[in-house]
Write an enzyme that holds these catalytic residues in place. Structure first.
Site, PDB file in Angstrom:
ATOM      1  N   SER A  19       0.830  -1.200   0.000  1.00 34.62           N
ATOM      2  CA  SER A  19       0.000   0.000   0.000  1.00 34.62           C
ATOM      3  C   SER A  19       0.864   1.248   0.000  1.00 34.62           C
ATOM      4  CB  SER A  19      -0.900   0.011   1.239  1.00 34.62           C
ATOM      5  OG  SER A  19      -1.555   1.262   1.351  1.00 34.62           O
ATOM      6  N   ILE A  83      -0.977  12.147 -10.111  1.00 33.81           N
ATOM      7  CA  ILE A  83      -2.048  12.069 -11.100  1.00 33.81           C
ATOM      8  C   ILE A  83      -3.331  12.492 -10.398  1.00 33.81           C
ATOM      9  CG2 ILE A  83      -3.245  10.607 -12.765  1.00 33.81           C
ATOM     10  CD1 ILE A  83      -0.187  10.923 -13.211  1.00 33.81           C
ATOM     11  N   LYS A  87     -12.255  16.286 -10.775  1.00 28.76           N
ATOM     12  CA  LYS A  87     -13.178  16.294  -9.634  1.00 28.76           C
ATOM     13  C   LYS A  87     -12.594  17.010  -8.421  1.00 28.76           C
ATOM     14  CE  LYS A  87     -15.588  12.156 -11.199  1.00 28.76           C
ATOM     15  NZ  LYS A  87     -14.940  12.117 -12.514  1.00 28.76           N
ATOM     16  N   LYS A  99      -8.719  14.325  -3.215  1.00 34.56           N
ATOM     17  CA  LYS A  99      -7.713  14.554  -4.254  1.00 34.56           C
ATOM     18  C   LYS A  99      -7.243  16.007  -4.256  1.00 34.56           C
ATOM     19  CE  LYS A  99      -6.436  12.049  -7.104  1.00 34.56           C
ATOM     20  NZ  LYS A  99      -5.230  11.178  -7.152  1.00 34.56           N
ATOM     21  N   ASN A 125     -11.917  11.989 -17.387  1.00 36.17           N
ATOM     22  CA  ASN A 125     -12.110  10.536 -17.461  1.00 36.17           C
ATOM     23  C   ASN A 125     -11.277   9.904 -18.566  1.00 36.17           C
ATOM     24  OD1 ASN A 125     -14.626  10.091 -15.568  1.00 36.17           O
ATOM     25  ND2 ASN A 125     -15.029  11.927 -16.759  1.00 36.17           N
ATOM     26  N   VAL A 126     -10.796   8.707 -18.280  1.00 37.39           N
ATOM     27  CA  VAL A 126     -10.002   7.959 -19.257  1.00 37.39           C
ATOM     28  C   VAL A 126     -10.835   6.789 -19.774  1.00 37.39           C
ATOM     29  CG1 VAL A 126      -7.911   6.596 -19.632  1.00 37.39           C
ATOM     30  CG2 VAL A 126      -7.837   8.630 -18.169  1.00 37.39           C
ATOM     31  N   SER A 130     -10.254   1.484 -15.428  1.00 39.87           N
ATOM     32  CA  SER A 130     -11.001   0.798 -14.372  1.00 39.87           C
ATOM     33  C   SER A 130     -12.188   1.651 -13.922  1.00 39.87           C
ATOM     34  CB  SER A 130     -10.073   0.524 -13.187  1.00 39.87           C
ATOM     35  OG  SER A 130     -10.796   0.024 -12.099  1.00 39.87           O
ATOM     36  N   THR A 150     -27.352   7.935 -15.027  1.00 44.65           N
ATOM     37  CA  THR A 150     -27.815   8.616 -13.814  1.00 44.65           C
ATOM     38  C   THR A 150     -28.681   9.827 -14.164  1.00 44.65           C
ATOM     39  OG1 THR A 150     -25.749   9.883 -13.721  1.00 44.65           O
ATOM     40  CG2 THR A 150     -25.872   7.858 -12.415  1.00 44.65           C
ATOM     41  N   GLU A 227     -22.379  13.118  -6.869  1.00 47.90           N
ATOM     42  CA  GLU A 227     -22.120  13.135  -8.313  1.00 47.90           C
ATOM     43  C   GLU A 227     -22.546  14.455  -8.943  1.00 47.90           C
ATOM     44  OE1 GLU A 227     -22.465   9.951 -11.934  1.00 47.90           O
ATOM     45  OE2 GLU A 227     -24.197  10.159 -10.650  1.00 47.90           O
TER      46      GLU A 227
END
Length: 294
Positions: A19, A83, A87, A99, A125-126, A130, A150, A227
């Site tokens: 970790s 990275i 957001k 972040k 967004n990529v 994932s 949504t 969101e």
């Protein structure tokens, strides 16, 4: 999977399992491997899951960054690149707020460090990463639908994995210390349009009022906790051009290390006590523009 994928290209890879919040583990790796550059991408990024597991999200996203910066400076590593995410801009959820604190940590270390060049790259967004909507929509289409949105008006910025990784590497070569790099993500995309295109590209038709004999229905489920309807455009009037046309440098306020450190240590104690209310209150104190729901 990553180790196997990169090994196919004949690079020598050594994979460590651990970790980024484990300070002793990080210190050992930096010492043994004589690391030159760190790309810090370890984070919990799923907004609703982090919103409902705030303490774990804060613990991972904030303290992994604190540990990596502390040990990077201690080991005189040449460069560390965080990275980050769009957001983190005026965050409305715990993930974005955590972040943003990670960004403030990197900026604080950059201001005080003489040995290590600290910088960050912030983008949206990529595609196919994932947790991305693309594999989710693909799975829902394969199962015969419906595709779940949504909100019909939700928009996001997208970039491919290849584009994002190349721009991160190129941004790192431009870093001078304390840089907040913004990637030009192009035009925003309506998620509903993306869903419709994926259905059509699969050789199927959208099922709706106009085409009741269609194959795949698109339904809306409502915005999830934390969101946003849309992510904020990162490139604004305050951004400065760099040598690369798709990479910009932002000028933003920071908190000096001497002021930030006691706040981070206080947050660490609150998180250890699993004290959600006071953790959110302290984060709101660190990031005044964060508007939590208590």
């Amino acid at each position: 999977n990553i180790s196997e994928e990169i090994s196919k290209n004949k690079f020598k890879i050594k994979a460590y399992l651990g970790s980024a919040t484990d300070s002793k583990k990080i210190e050992e790796i930096f010492k043994v491997e004589k690391v030159d550059i760190v790309f810090h991408a370890a984070a919990y990024k799923h907004v609703p899951i982090v919103e409902s597991n705030a303490i774990e999200g804060i613990k991972n996203n904030v303290f992994s960054t604190w540990n990596l910066c502390k040990n990077a400076e201690k080991s005189s590593i040449k460069q560390l690149v965080l990275i980050s995410t769009d957001k983190a801009v005026r965050p409305v959820n715990v993930m974005g707020a955590s972040k943003r604190i990670a960004e403030l940590i990197v900026q604080a270390f950059a201001k005080k460090s003489n040995n290590t060049c600290f910088s960050m790259v912030r983008f949206g967004n990529v595609l196919a990463s994932s947790g991305s909507v693309v594999p989710l929509f693909k799975k829902q289409i394969n199962e015969g639908g419906p595709i779940t949105l949504t909100h019909e008006k939700v928009t996001r910025f997208f970039m491919t994995i290849s584009e994002a990784s190349q721009l991160v590497l190129q941004a790192s070569s431009l870093a001078k210390g304390g840089d907040v790099f913004l990637l030009n993500m192009g035009q925003k995309v309506y998620i509903k349009d993306l869903a419709e295109k994926m259905i059509n590209l699969s050789g199927l038709k959208v099922k709706n009022e106009n085409t009741p004999d269609g194959d795949i229905e698109i339904i809306t489920t409502g915005l999830r906790p934390g969101e946003k309807l849309y992510e904020e455009l990162l490139i604004d009037g305050k951004s400065l051009k760099t040598e690369h046309p798709l990479i910009f440098r932002a000028k933003e306020n920071l908190i000096i290390f001497e002021e930030l450190e006691p706040l981070i240590l206080k947050l660490e104690k609150i998180v250890e006590d699993q004290d959600y209310i006071n953790a959110i209150k302290l984060i709101n104190n660190i990031i005044p523009e964060y508007r939590p729901t208590l």
